[in-house]
Scaffold this motif. Structure first.
Motif, PDB file in Angstrom:
ATOM      1  N   LEU A  66       0.859  -1.179   0.000  1.00  0.00           N
ATOM      2  CA  LEU A  66       0.000   0.000   0.000  1.00  0.00           C
ATOM      3  C   LEU A  66       0.889   1.222   0.000  1.00  0.00           C
ATOM      4  O   LEU A  66       1.988   1.192   0.587  1.00  0.00           O
ATOM      5  CB  LEU A  66      -0.903   0.041   1.240  1.00  0.00           C
ATOM      6  N   THR A  67       0.438   2.312  -0.605  1.00  0.00           N
ATOM      7  CA  THR A  67       1.240   3.527  -0.611  1.00  0.00           C
ATOM      8  C   THR A  67       0.426   4.707  -0.091  1.00  0.00           C
ATOM      9  O   THR A  67      -0.804   4.658  -0.017  1.00  0.00           O
ATOM     10  CB  THR A  67       1.764   3.858  -2.026  1.00  0.00           C
ATOM     11  N   SER A  68       1.142   5.777   0.240  1.00  0.00           N
ATOM     12  CA  SER A  68       0.501   6.964   0.795  1.00  0.00           C
ATOM     13  C   SER A  68      -0.258   7.781  -0.242  1.00  0.00           C
ATOM     14  O   SER A  68      -0.821   8.827   0.093  1.00  0.00           O
ATOM     15  CB  SER A  68       1.546   7.843   1.498  1.00  0.00           C
ATOM     16  N   ARG A  69      -0.306   7.316  -1.474  1.00  0.00           N
ATOM     17  CA  ARG A  69      -1.264   7.868  -2.442  1.00  0.00           C
ATOM     18  C   ARG A  69      -2.571   7.082  -2.378  1.00  0.00           C
ATOM     19  O   ARG A  69      -3.469   7.298  -3.189  1.00  0.00           O
ATOM     20  CB  ARG A  69      -0.674   7.821  -3.863  1.00  0.00           C
ATOM     21  N   ASP A 111      -3.674  12.411   7.209  1.00  0.00           N
ATOM     22  CA  ASP A 111      -3.161  13.670   6.669  1.00  0.00           C
ATOM     23  C   ASP A 111      -1.863  14.128   7.310  1.00  0.00           C
ATOM     24  O   ASP A 111      -1.350  15.205   6.984  1.00  0.00           O
ATOM     25  CB  ASP A 111      -4.222  14.774   6.823  1.00  0.00           C
ATOM     26  N   ASP A 112      -1.310  13.341   8.223  1.00  0.00           N
ATOM     27  CA  ASP A 112      -0.080  13.711   8.917  1.00  0.00           C
ATOM     28  C   ASP A 112       1.038  12.740   8.543  1.00  0.00           C
ATOM     29  O   ASP A 112       1.145  11.650   9.109  1.00  0.00           O
ATOM     30  CB  ASP A 112      -0.303  13.685  10.429  1.00  0.00           C
ATOM     31  N   PRO A 113       1.900  13.112   7.576  1.00  0.00           N
ATOM     32  CA  PRO A 113       2.980  12.206   7.159  1.00  0.00           C
ATOM     33  C   PRO A 113       3.947  11.838   8.274  1.00  0.00           C
ATOM     34  O   PRO A 113       4.638  10.811   8.173  1.00  0.00           O
ATOM     35  CB  PRO A 113       3.691  12.994   6.052  1.00  0.00           C
ATOM     36  N   ALA A 114       4.006  12.648   9.328  1.00  0.00           N
ATOM     37  CA  ALA A 114       4.906  12.319  10.440  1.00  0.00           C
ATOM     38  C   ALA A 114       4.506  11.024  11.131  1.00  0.00           C
ATOM     39  O   ALA A 114       5.310  10.428  11.860  1.00  0.00           O
ATOM     40  CB  ALA A 114       4.926  13.472  11.447  1.00  0.00           C
ATOM     41  N   LEU A 115       3.294  10.552  10.911  1.00  0.00           N
ATOM     42  CA  LEU A 115       2.812   9.341  11.556  1.00  0.00           C
ATOM     43  C   LEU A 115       3.078   8.085  10.732  1.00  0.00           C
ATOM     44  O   LEU A 115       2.880   6.968  11.221  1.00  0.00           O
ATOM     45  CB  LEU A 115       1.305   9.445  11.813  1.00  0.00           C
ATOM     46  N   PHE A 116       3.523   8.264   9.489  1.00  0.00           N
ATOM     47  CA  PHE A 116       3.558   7.138   8.555  1.00  0.00           C
ATOM     48  C   PHE A 116       4.497   6.009   8.999  1.00  0.00           C
ATOM     49  O   PHE A 116       4.247   4.848   8.673  1.00  0.00           O
ATOM     50  CB  PHE A 116       3.960   7.611   7.159  1.00  0.00           C
ATOM     51  N   ALA A 117       5.580   6.321   9.696  1.00  0.00           N
ATOM     52  CA  ALA A 117       6.567   5.300  10.049  1.00  0.00           C
ATOM     53  C   ALA A 117       6.523   4.917  11.526  1.00  0.00           C
ATOM     54  O   ALA A 117       7.366   4.130  11.982  1.00  0.00           O
ATOM     55  CB  ALA A 117       7.968   5.774   9.678  1.00  0.00           C
ATOM     56  N   VAL A 118       5.563   5.432  12.285  1.00  0.00           N
ATOM     57  CA  VAL A 118       5.493   5.135  13.721  1.00  0.00           C
ATOM     58  C   VAL A 118       5.130   3.668  13.908  1.00  0.00           C
ATOM     59  O   VAL A 118       4.052   3.220  13.504  1.00  0.00           O
ATOM     60  CB  VAL A 118       4.469   6.035  14.431  1.00  0.00           C
ATOM     61  N   ARG A 119       6.002   2.909  14.530  1.00  0.00           N
ATOM     62  CA  ARG A 119       5.800   1.465  14.655  1.00  0.00           C
ATOM     63  C   ARG A 119       5.787   0.980  16.103  1.00  0.00           C
ATOM     64  O   ARG A 119       5.549  -0.210  16.347  1.00  0.00           O
ATOM     65  CB  ARG A 119       6.908   0.716  13.902  1.00  0.00           C
ATOM     66  N   ASP A 120       6.039   1.858  17.079  1.00  0.00           N
ATOM     67  CA  ASP A 120       6.172   1.390  18.457  1.00  0.00           C
ATOM     68  C   ASP A 120       5.032   1.846  19.362  1.00  0.00           C
ATOM     69  O   ASP A 120       5.110   1.718  20.577  1.00  0.00           O
ATOM     70  CB  ASP A 120       7.513   1.840  19.036  1.00  0.00           C
ATOM     71  N   GLN A 121       3.974   2.369  18.782  1.00  0.00           N
ATOM     72  CA  GLN A 121       2.748   2.636  19.506  1.00  0.00           C
ATOM     73  C   GLN A 121       1.606   2.438  18.525  1.00  0.00           C
ATOM     74  O   GLN A 121       1.813   2.368  17.317  1.00  0.00           O
ATOM     75  CB  GLN A 121       2.727   4.041  20.110  1.00  0.00           C
ATOM     76  N   TYR A 122       0.386   2.315  19.038  1.00  0.00           N
ATOM     77  CA  TYR A 122      -0.715   1.997  18.145  1.00  0.00           C
ATOM     78  C   TYR A 122      -2.032   2.486  18.733  1.00  0.00           C
ATOM     79  O   TYR A 122      -2.168   2.716  19.938  1.00  0.00           O
ATOM     80  CB  TYR A 122      -0.787   0.491  17.866  1.00  0.00           C
ATOM     81  N   LEU A 123      -2.987   2.644  17.845  1.00  0.00           N
ATOM     82  CA  LEU A 123      -4.358   2.896  18.246  1.00  0.00           C
ATOM     83  C   LEU A 123      -5.058   1.550  18.393  1.00  0.00           C
ATOM     84  O   LEU A 123      -4.988   0.701  17.501  1.00  0.00           O
ATOM     85  CB  LEU A 123      -5.072   3.747  17.193  1.00  0.00           C
ATOM     86  N   TYR A 124      -5.701   1.375  19.526  1.00  0.00           N
ATOM     87  CA  TYR A 124      -6.509   0.178  19.760  1.00  0.00           C
ATOM     88  C   TYR A 124      -7.938   0.593  19.440  1.00  0.00           C
ATOM     89  O   TYR A 124      -8.602   1.242  20.241  1.00  0.00           O
ATOM     90  CB  TYR A 124      -6.355  -0.257  21.208  1.00  0.00           C
ATOM     91  N   GLY A 125      -8.394   0.242  18.220  1.00  0.00           N
ATOM     92  CA  GLY A 125      -9.587   0.882  17.709  1.00  0.00           C
ATOM     93  C   GLY A 125      -9.276   2.328  17.400  1.00  0.00           C
ATOM     94  O   GLY A 125      -8.128   2.695  17.120  1.00  0.00           O
ATOM     95  N   SER A 126     -10.258   3.179  17.465  1.00  0.00           N
ATOM     96  CA  SER A 126     -10.014   4.603  17.187  1.00  0.00           C
ATOM     97  C   SER A 126      -9.917   5.447  18.451  1.00  0.00           C
ATOM     98  O   SER A 126      -9.503   6.610  18.390  1.00  0.00           O
ATOM     99  CB  SER A 126     -11.135   5.161  16.298  1.00  0.00           C
ATOM    100  N   ASP A 127     -10.250   4.845  19.610  1.00  0.00           N
ATOM    101  CA  ASP A 127     -10.413   5.658  20.814  1.00  0.00           C
ATOM    102  C   ASP A 127      -9.343   5.475  21.880  1.00  0.00           C
ATOM    103  O   ASP A 127      -9.308   6.227  22.850  1.00  0.00           O
ATOM    104  CB  ASP A 127     -11.778   5.361  21.457  1.00  0.00           C
ATOM    105  N   LEU A 128      -8.491   4.460  21.738  1.00  0.00           N
ATOM    106  CA  LEU A 128      -7.497   4.173  22.763  1.00  0.00           C
ATOM    107  C   LEU A 128      -6.108   4.200  22.136  1.00  0.00           C
ATOM    108  O   LEU A 128      -5.880   3.572  21.098  1.00  0.00           O
ATOM    109  CB  LEU A 128      -7.773   2.798  23.371  1.00  0.00           C
TER     110      LEU A 128
END
Length: 666
Positions: free
Chosen positions: A168-171, A580-597
């Motif tokens: 998948l790509t950011s386009r 819409d925030d490219p700074a988040l694209f490579a974050v691999r050591d934290q995560y959203l559990y669903g959309s709220d946590l």
């Protein structure tokens, strides 16, 4: 509905577009396609592969002419239809295809199946071949080098149990190679997403969407969605013990400590054998003599646990030891893969014992294993789940019943294995009730396997094979249609003096509580390592976090129902919700559990604080203190027992999150 591929001539070449976005750009002086003849060289040692190639007669295909369905080159053709491209060589002896998909400057790429080291794949090359991931997976470490010397077992960043040739790509486009042959996803060129295919024909499926959630949903729909997890699997911890009959007595210690227990997992249910690697299982998946000696009256004990709401889980894999009782029955039934040029069983060395490979290309064999082993020996005896291990070891020089090429069959072997397990559940009406979990996979495993586990991590904090890799594994696999992932709480691999610490066990509890399933493992050398019942402190730690896991069950149920409808994973990369925030694209050591946590586990040894990214434009509330944090990057205190976890105060599930400190302290 498949989207239309649009052709557009341009500057002596052409472009192919999907959803208004360029997916392939060709020019005679910068060709998008090349072909060659391959000369493979493959060696396997206990699931670790060395794969080399010496391609020859390479042709870069520059000149082209239009056809009614595509374009023709000298030696190959490229055709397209709604939602896909097909490359075919005129001469099947040309069995290497190299295709360059268009890339924009700065475009980020994800996918590749379950990747352990990197979430963002940009700048690296990833062979698609299911195998042992290796021990250490970092050539700069002494452990990896020692394991390489001991049998090619060190691995590297790209080795994985579960590859998938999908990116998948950011386009917000995705490309999937619909083939099981060896292939390579190569993102080292910033202007091209290159794919190497070891075949004379390759079919690529194309997807486009307006954002990542819709794109992930399309992929989940393509490969198959898992059923919702049963209430019992998400409503408490599964305790992994393998000390024979004493496992039942040890389980009572967890109950007395106040743990929320949903299952007891005894992978040694069929017996054990001791090897230099550690305590291994005896590969004979039945209640035979060895099982009866190790677990007397097992069926009665399983029934007694069930009356208390505790399920019993076991273990199986698609091999039988040649000194096992079931081996003779399988031999008589013609259920094994054979040697080339003879009718002798092909035996694989699994480390001081040899096993026959069950031949799942044969329909009768699939039926036999699902009914005789998984049905009669396990489900009919009250076993409600199991680790469906391995699937990566199919050698490339054996003979299969259907006559297929083992090089083609190797990657689809885990999918056949998953299908057999799913068939067993369906035959007993247990789909969505009993649960098996797998580490091996490939394209299409999603339609059969209800739950992934992240494999055999080292019992440490190392960058490429320690606790942190299970986060990357969950996030990457979730992007290609796997809604549920979990890990061996406490880690697994203990070799060359590398043993568990109290800190590692406690940090892994904190992480495992915020996964759909929380399951502990004693590891390959249980006698050398701390266990969760080794000390009162560790037992209390496990009990606390099992209660947190259980308290989250109503939220996880809502996420599970959402996954069944949309295909969205429960553990999500930050960019999935905030594209819409490219700074988040490579974050691999934290995560959203669903959309709220928001969960930011501590995965560095000795750390008592860590940086946490809180995205969006609304405050996030710290679960343990109740303090609100503004969006942005913060250094957050993280003492042992208090991992950084945040929630959206406006969430409909806010009351559940606010109650977690009480569950932890109970």
């Amino acid at each position: 509905m498949a989207q239309t591929v649009e052709f557009r001539a341009r500057d002596g070449g052409f472009e192919l577009l999907l959803g208004g976005r360029v997916v392939l750009r060709h020019a005679p002086d910068c060709p998008a396609l090349a072909i060659a003849r391959g000369t493979p060289d493959i060696e396997m040692v206990r699931g670790n592969f060395r794969i080399d190639d010496a391609p020859r007669d390479r042709r870069d295909l520059g000149e082209w002419s239009a056809t009614p369905t595509g374009v023709r080159f000298d030696g190959a053709r490229l055709d397209w239809s709604d939602g896909g491209l097909t490359v075919s060589c005129d001469d099947p002896a040309f069995d290497r295809i190299y295709i360059r998909f268009h890339a924009e400057p700065g475009e980020t790429v994800w996918g590749g199946g379950e990747q352990m080291s990197y979430l963002a794949l940009s700048g690296r090359r990833f062979p698609m071949w299911t195998s042992e991931p290796g021990v250490g997976r970092d050539k700069s470490t002494a452990l990896t080098r020692a394991m390489d010397e001991a049998g090619m077992a060190g691995g590297d960043y790209y080795h994985t149990n579960y590859p998938q040739p999908t990116f998948l790509t950011s386009r917000w486009i995705a490309v999937h190679l619909d083939a099981s042959c060896y292939s390579v996803l190569d993102f080292t060129d910033p202007v091209a997403h290159a794919v190497e295919v070891w075949s004379s024909m390759a079919r690529f499926e194309l997807f486009a969407a307006e954002g990542p959630k819709a794109l992930v949903g399309q992929l989940a729909g393509r490969f198959g969605r898992q059923p919702p997890l049963p209430d019992w699997a998400i409503g408490g911890a599964i305790v992994g013990l393998k000390s024979g009959a004493s496992s039942f007595d040890r389980l009572e210690r967890f109950v007395e400590a106040g743990a929320a227990i949903s299952g007891l997992w005894c992978e040694d249910w069929a017996g054990i054998r001791e090897t230099s690697f550690g305590r291994r299982l005896f590969w004979d998946w039945q209640l035979g003599a060895r099982s009866a000696a190790r677990y007397p009256d097992l069926e009665a004990r399983i029934e007694a646990l069930a009356r208390r709401g505790i399920r019993f889980l076991a273990y199986a894999n698609p091999y039988l030891s040649n000194d096992a009782e079931l081996y003779a029955e399988a031999l008589e039934g013609g259920h094994f893969c054979l040697q080339q040029g003879s009718d002798e069983v092909y035996l694989v060395d699994f480390g001081e014992f040899d096993c026959g490979v069950i031949d799942f290309t044969r329909a009768e064999t699939r039926d036999w294993f699902a009914e005789r082993v998984l049905g009669r020996e396990m489900l009919d005896r009250g076993i409600m789940g199991w680790m469906a291990d391995f699937g990566e070891y199919l050698p490339t020089d054996l003979r299969l019943a259907d006559g297929s090429d083992p090089m083609e069959a190797h990657n689809r072997w885990p999918v056949l294995w998953a299908e057999v397990n799913a068939r067993a559940l369906a035959s007993r009406g247990k789909t969505g009730d009993a649960v098996f979990f797998m580490r091996a996979g490939f394209s299409g495993v999603q339609a059969h396997c209800p739950l992934l586990w992240a494999g055999d991590q080292c019992v440490d904090f190392t960058r490429h094979d320690g606790i942190g890799t299970v986060i990357t594994a969950a996030l990457s696999s979730g992007l290609v249609g796997n809604a549920y992932s979990h890990s061996d709480c406490g880690g697994y691999t203990s070799l060359l003096g590398n043993v568990r610490t109290e800190e590692l066990l406690m940090r892994w509890c904190e992480l495992a509580a915020f996964a759909p399933v929380m399951r502990s493992h004693e590891g390959n050398r249980p006698d050398d390592n701390l266990q969760y019942d080794s000390t009162p402190e560790l037992l209390a730690c496990f009990a606390r976090w099992s209660r947190v896991h259980a308290a989250l069950a109503p939220y996880v149920r809502a996420l599970s129902d959402e996954a069944a409808q949309t295909g969205l994973p429960l553990q999500r990369p930050l960019f999935l919700e905030y594209p819409d925030d490219p700074a988040l694209f490579a974050v691999r050591d934290q995560y959203l559990y669903g959309s709220d946590l928001m969960v930011a586990p501590v995965v560095e040894e000795g750390a008592r604080a860590r940086q946490v990214v809180l995205p969006g434009d609304a405050p996030w509330r710290h679960v343990w203190s109740g303090r609100d944090f503004a969006p942005g990057t913060h250094t957050v205190a993280a003492p042992v027992g208090e991992p950084p976890v945040f929630y959206r105060p406006g969430s409909p599930h806010a009351a559940i999150f606010a109650g977690l400190p009480k569950a932890l302290a109970a």
